[in-house]
Design an enzyme around this catalytic site. Sequence first.
Site, PDB file in Angstrom:
ATOM      1  N   CYS A  77       0.264   3.792   2.897  1.00 17.44           N
ATOM      2  CA  CYS A  77       0.722   3.179   3.976  1.00 17.44           C
ATOM      3  C   CYS A  77       1.895   3.814   4.380  1.00 17.44           C
ATOM      4  CB  CYS A  77       0.562   1.205   4.014  1.00 17.44           C
ATOM      5  SG  CYS A  77      -1.675   0.963   3.939  1.00 17.44           S
ATOM      6  N   CYS A 118       1.160  -1.435   0.014  1.00 21.04           N
ATOM      7  CA  CYS A 118       0.505  -0.066   0.117  1.00 21.04           C
ATOM      8  C   CYS A 118       0.667   1.500  -0.068  1.00 21.04           C
ATOM      9  CB  CYS A 118      -0.687  -0.078   0.981  1.00 21.04           C
ATOM     10  SG  CYS A 118      -1.711   1.186   1.894  1.00 21.04           S
TER      11      CYS A 118
END
Length: 104
Positions: free
Chosen positions: A32, A29
């Site tokens: 993230c 991600c």
Amino acid sequence: MALEFTEANFAELTSTDKPVLVDFWAPWCGPCKMVGPHVEALYTEFEGKALVGKVNVDDHGALAAKFGVRNIPTLVVLKNGEVVEKVVGAVSKDVLSEKLSAHV
């Protein structure tokens, strides 16, 4: 380094009267990866005042489901086991610090 929350240790680590910041993330991600360094910094900044850790949703999907995580990163602040703050998406360290500070 931030704590690693797993299905095996989550209940034990979060059964505290201190606030707990949980970062639901995954290694693939992009957003993230942007939030990760903020979470690591907050782990050090709030040492002794709060717990800061991460849940890899690929490895611990049951925890993500328990908290209704549909998008990552999702960051929640728990106080006495209850969600008191929730942020979805990449945000600044200042925003996360403010959310956590409100419950210290």
